[in-house]
Scaffold this motif. Structure first.
Motif, PDB file in Angstrom:
ATOM      1  N   GLY A  47      12.196  21.767   5.772  1.00 49.19           N
ATOM      2  CA  GLY A  47      11.525  22.581   4.768  1.00 49.19           C
ATOM      3  C   GLY A  47      12.450  23.012   3.654  1.00 49.19           C
ATOM      4  O   GLY A  47      12.020  23.267   2.541  1.00 49.19           O
ATOM      5  N   GLY A  48      13.749  23.063   3.947  1.00 48.10           N
ATOM      6  CA  GLY A  48      14.726  23.455   2.943  1.00 48.10           C
ATOM      7  C   GLY A  48      15.091  22.344   1.975  1.00 48.10           C
ATOM      8  O   GLY A  48      15.776  22.578   0.988  1.00 48.10           O
ATOM      9  N   ARG A  49      14.641  21.157   2.242  1.00 49.19           N
ATOM     10  CA  ARG A  49      14.938  20.022   1.362  1.00 49.19           C
ATOM     11  C   ARG A  49      13.946  20.052   0.202  1.00 49.19           C
ATOM     12  O   ARG A  49      12.827  19.611   0.326  1.00 49.19           O
ATOM     13  CB  ARG A  49      14.813  18.720   2.126  1.00 49.19           C
ATOM     14  N   ALA A  50      14.368  20.586  -0.913  1.00 55.33           N
ATOM     15  CA  ALA A  50      13.438  20.842  -2.008  1.00 55.33           C
ATOM     16  C   ALA A  50      13.639  19.932  -3.216  1.00 55.33           C
ATOM     17  O   ALA A  50      13.159  20.222  -4.288  1.00 55.33           O
ATOM     18  CB  ALA A  50      13.554  22.304  -2.434  1.00 55.33           C
ATOM     19  N   GLU A  51      14.360  18.859  -3.048  1.00 58.32           N
ATOM     20  CA  GLU A  51      14.582  17.962  -4.181  1.00 58.32           C
ATOM     21  C   GLU A  51      13.385  17.055  -4.384  1.00 58.32           C
ATOM     22  O   GLU A  51      12.910  16.426  -3.451  1.00 58.32           O
ATOM     23  CB  GLU A  51      15.823  17.108  -3.938  1.00 58.32           C
ATOM     24  N   ASP A  52      12.899  16.995  -5.608  1.00 62.71           N
ATOM     25  CA  ASP A  52      11.814  16.075  -5.926  1.00 62.71           C
ATOM     26  C   ASP A  52      12.400  14.678  -6.101  1.00 62.71           C
ATOM     27  O   ASP A  52      13.491  14.514  -6.654  1.00 62.71           O
ATOM     28  CB  ASP A  52      11.110  16.484  -7.223  1.00 62.71           C
ATOM     29  N   TRP A  53      11.662  13.695  -5.635  1.00 60.64           N
ATOM     30  CA  TRP A  53      12.103  12.315  -5.807  1.00 60.64           C
ATOM     31  C   TRP A  53      11.621  11.826  -7.156  1.00 60.64           C
ATOM     32  O   TRP A  53      10.447  11.973  -7.514  1.00 60.64           O
ATOM     33  CB  TRP A  53      11.539  11.431  -4.699  1.00 60.64           C
ATOM     34  N   ILE A  54      12.520  11.283  -7.913  1.00 57.16           N
ATOM     35  CA  ILE A  54      12.181  10.717  -9.224  1.00 57.16           C
ATOM     36  C   ILE A  54      12.598   9.254  -9.194  1.00 57.16           C
ATOM     37  O   ILE A  54      13.764   8.949  -8.906  1.00 57.16           O
ATOM     38  CB  ILE A  54      12.916  11.458 -10.356  1.00 57.16           C
ATOM     39  N   PRO A  55      11.651   8.356  -9.449  1.00 60.83           N
ATOM     40  CA  PRO A  55      12.022   6.931  -9.411  1.00 60.83           C
ATOM     41  C   PRO A  55      13.026   6.608 -10.514  1.00 60.83           C
ATOM     42  O   PRO A  55      12.955   7.180 -11.597  1.00 60.83           O
ATOM     43  CB  PRO A  55      10.693   6.207  -9.640  1.00 60.83           C
ATOM     44  N   PRO A  56      13.971   5.728 -10.210  1.00 60.94           N
ATOM     45  CA  PRO A  56      14.924   5.325 -11.253  1.00 60.94           C
ATOM     46  C   PRO A  56      14.190   4.755 -12.457  1.00 60.94           C
ATOM     47  O   PRO A  56      13.200   4.024 -12.311  1.00 60.94           O
ATOM     48  CB  PRO A  56      15.769   4.246 -10.572  1.00 60.94           C
ATOM     49  N   ALA A  57      14.644   5.103 -13.649  1.00 58.84           N
ATOM     50  CA  ALA A  57      13.988   4.663 -14.877  1.00 58.84           C
ATOM     51  C   ALA A  57      13.981   3.143 -15.013  1.00 58.84           C
ATOM     52  O   ALA A  57      13.087   2.578 -15.647  1.00 58.84           O
ATOM     53  CB  ALA A  57      14.666   5.294 -16.087  1.00 58.84           C
ATOM     54  N   THR A  58      14.949   2.485 -14.406  1.00 56.22           N
ATOM     55  CA  THR A  58      15.053   1.029 -14.537  1.00 56.22           C
ATOM     56  C   THR A  58      14.041   0.281 -13.677  1.00 56.22           C
ATOM     57  O   THR A  58      13.891  -0.924 -13.826  1.00 56.22           O
ATOM     58  CB  THR A  58      16.468   0.564 -14.162  1.00 56.22           C
ATOM     59  N   LEU A  59      13.328   0.991 -12.783  1.00 59.60           N
ATOM     60  CA  LEU A  59      12.355   0.314 -11.920  1.00 59.60           C
ATOM     61  C   LEU A  59      11.095  -0.098 -12.661  1.00 59.60           C
ATOM     62  O   LEU A  59      10.498  -1.106 -12.349  1.00 59.60           O
ATOM     63  CB  LEU A  59      11.959   1.215 -10.752  1.00 59.60           C
ATOM     64  N   GLY A  60      10.672   0.707 -13.590  1.00 56.19           N
ATOM     65  CA  GLY A  60       9.432   0.411 -14.281  1.00 56.19           C
ATOM     66  C   GLY A  60       8.236   0.817 -13.445  1.00 56.19           C
ATOM     67  O   GLY A  60       8.375   1.435 -12.391  1.00 56.19           O
ATOM     68  N   PRO A  61       7.039   0.466 -13.880  1.00 59.54           N
ATOM     69  CA  PRO A  61       5.837   0.860 -13.142  1.00 59.54           C
ATOM     70  C   PRO A  61       5.714   0.112 -11.816  1.00 59.54           C
ATOM     71  O   PRO A  61       6.269  -0.966 -11.637  1.00 59.54           O
ATOM     72  CB  PRO A  61       4.691   0.481 -14.085  1.00 59.54           C
ATOM     73  N   VAL A  62       4.962   0.722 -10.902  1.00 60.43           N
ATOM     74  CA  VAL A  62       4.715   0.091  -9.604  1.00 60.43           C
ATOM     75  C   VAL A  62       3.878  -1.167  -9.836  1.00 60.43           C
ATOM     76  O   VAL A  62       2.843  -1.112 -10.500  1.00 60.43           O
ATOM     77  CB  VAL A  62       3.972   1.061  -8.657  1.00 60.43           C
ATOM     78  N   PRO A  63       4.302  -2.306  -9.290  1.00 61.36           N
ATOM     79  CA  PRO A  63       3.516  -3.534  -9.444  1.00 61.36           C
ATOM     80  C   PRO A  63       2.119  -3.369  -8.838  1.00 61.36           C
ATOM     81  O   PRO A  63       1.934  -2.637  -7.865  1.00 61.36           O
ATOM     82  CB  PRO A  63       4.325  -4.590  -8.682  1.00 61.36           C
ATOM     83  N   ALA A  64       1.158  -4.052  -9.414  1.00 63.18           N
ATOM     84  CA  ALA A  64      -0.240  -3.925  -8.991  1.00 63.18           C
ATOM     85  C   ALA A  64      -0.422  -4.198  -7.502  1.00 63.18           C
ATOM     86  O   ALA A  64      -1.200  -3.511  -6.832  1.00 63.18           O
ATOM     87  CB  ALA A  64      -1.108  -4.868  -9.813  1.00 63.18           C
ATOM     88  N   ASP A  65       0.300  -5.169  -6.954  1.00 60.41           N
ATOM     89  CA  ASP A  65       0.115  -5.522  -5.543  1.00 60.41           C
ATOM     90  C   ASP A  65       0.725  -4.487  -4.590  1.00 60.41           C
ATOM     91  O   ASP A  65       0.475  -4.532  -3.391  1.00 60.41           O
ATOM     92  CB  ASP A  65       0.657  -6.918  -5.249  1.00 60.41           C
ATOM     93  N   LEU A  66       1.503  -3.524  -5.110  1.00 64.02           N
ATOM     94  CA  LEU A  66       2.082  -2.481  -4.271  1.00 64.02           C
ATOM     95  C   LEU A  66       1.439  -1.109  -4.498  1.00 64.02           C
ATOM     96  O   LEU A  66       1.793  -0.143  -3.830  1.00 64.02           O
ATOM     97  CB  LEU A  66       3.588  -2.379  -4.513  1.00 64.02           C
ATOM     98  N   ARG A  67       0.506  -1.031  -5.421  1.00 68.38           N
ATOM     99  CA  ARG A  67      -0.099   0.273  -5.744  1.00 68.38           C
ATOM    100  C   ARG A  67      -0.859   0.865  -4.567  1.00 68.38           C
ATOM    101  O   ARG A  67      -0.794   2.067  -4.325  1.00 68.38           O
ATOM    102  CB  ARG A  67      -1.006   0.139  -6.961  1.00 68.38           C
ATOM    103  N   GLU A  68      -1.579   0.039  -3.842  1.00 67.50           N
ATOM    104  CA  GLU A  68      -2.336   0.556  -2.699  1.00 67.50           C
ATOM    105  C   GLU A  68      -1.375   1.097  -1.631  1.00 67.50           C
ATOM    106  O   GLU A  68      -1.593   2.175  -1.072  1.00 67.50           O
ATOM    107  CB  GLU A  68      -3.236  -0.520  -2.111  1.00 67.50           C
ATOM    108  N   ARG A  69      -0.303   0.356  -1.368  1.00 66.99           N
ATOM    109  CA  ARG A  69       0.691   0.825  -0.396  1.00 66.99           C
ATOM    110  C   ARG A  69       1.315   2.133  -0.864  1.00 66.99           C
ATOM    111  O   ARG A  69       1.486   3.070  -0.078  1.00 66.99           O
ATOM    112  CB  ARG A  69       1.779  -0.232  -0.206  1.00 66.99           C
ATOM    113  N   ALA A  70       1.639   2.224  -2.148  1.00 65.57           N
ATOM    114  CA  ALA A  70       2.236   3.445  -2.699  1.00 65.57           C
ATOM    115  C   ALA A  70       1.260   4.613  -2.592  1.00 65.57           C
ATOM    116  O   ALA A  70       1.669   5.737  -2.257  1.00 65.57           O
ATOM    117  CB  ALA A  70       2.659   3.219  -4.151  1.00 65.57           C
ATOM    118  N   ALA A  71      -0.014   4.372  -2.826  1.00 69.39           N
ATOM    119  CA  ALA A  71      -1.019   5.439  -2.732  1.00 69.39           C
ATOM    120  C   ALA A  71      -1.154   5.925  -1.292  1.00 69.39           C
ATOM    121  O   ALA A  71      -1.243   7.132  -1.042  1.00 69.39           O
ATOM    122  CB  ALA A  71      -2.363   4.947  -3.262  1.00 69.39           C
ATOM    123  N   HIS A  72      -1.163   4.994  -0.335  1.00 72.25           N
ATOM    124  CA  HIS A  72      -1.231   5.375   1.086  1.00 72.25           C
ATOM    125  C   HIS A  72       0.015   6.167   1.494  1.00 72.25           C
ATOM    126  O   HIS A  72      -0.085   7.153   2.227  1.00 72.25           O
ATOM    127  CB  HIS A  72      -1.397   4.147   1.978  1.00 72.25           C
TER     128      HIS A  72
END
Length: 117
Positions: A47-72
């Motif tokens: 509970g003390g781990r309060a750092e938000d995860w921010i994707p690296p800027a170099t990754l770009g948007p989530v590819p369409a075929d991984l969006r469902e996995r990312a949403a789950h």
């Protein structure tokens, strides 16, 4: 990123996102394992781990075929985070009640004296 794994911007975006999602999923599963172990000190530490995860800027948007996995994965993360919060609150309440019981003023104890008349 772990050594031996592709870093952001080094290759196929789908593979890079898959690696990132694997790591995030590992974190969620580790938090879930802590909840199942039912050890309050470890739960409080998560509970003390309060750092938000921010994707690296170099990754770009989530590819369409991984969006469902990312949403789950996001839904799984939210469910585990909610359970962590509930368990932390419950643990603090129990600790507060225990503290009041342990350190509260003592009540007078009845004394009975048997005297013959």
């Amino acid at each position: 990123m772990s050594p031996g794994r592709p870093g952001p911007g080094n290759g196929d975006p789908a593979r890079e996102w898959a690696t990132v999602l694997d790591e995030l999923e590992g974190e969620v599963l580790a938090a879930e394992a802590v909840l199942r172990a039912d050890r309050d000190d470890e739960i409080a530490a998560w509970g003390g781990r309060a750092e938000d995860w921010i994707p690296p800027a170099t990754l770009g948007p989530v590819p369409a075929d991984l969006r469902e996995r990312a949403a789950h994965l996001l839904q799984h993360q939210l469910a585990v985070a909610e359970e962590l919060a509930e368990r932390i609150i419950r643990s603090r309440r129990q600790r507060d009640v225990a503290a009041r019981m342990s350190y509260g003023p003592t009540r007078p104890v009845a004394s009975f004296v048997d005297r013959s008349l």
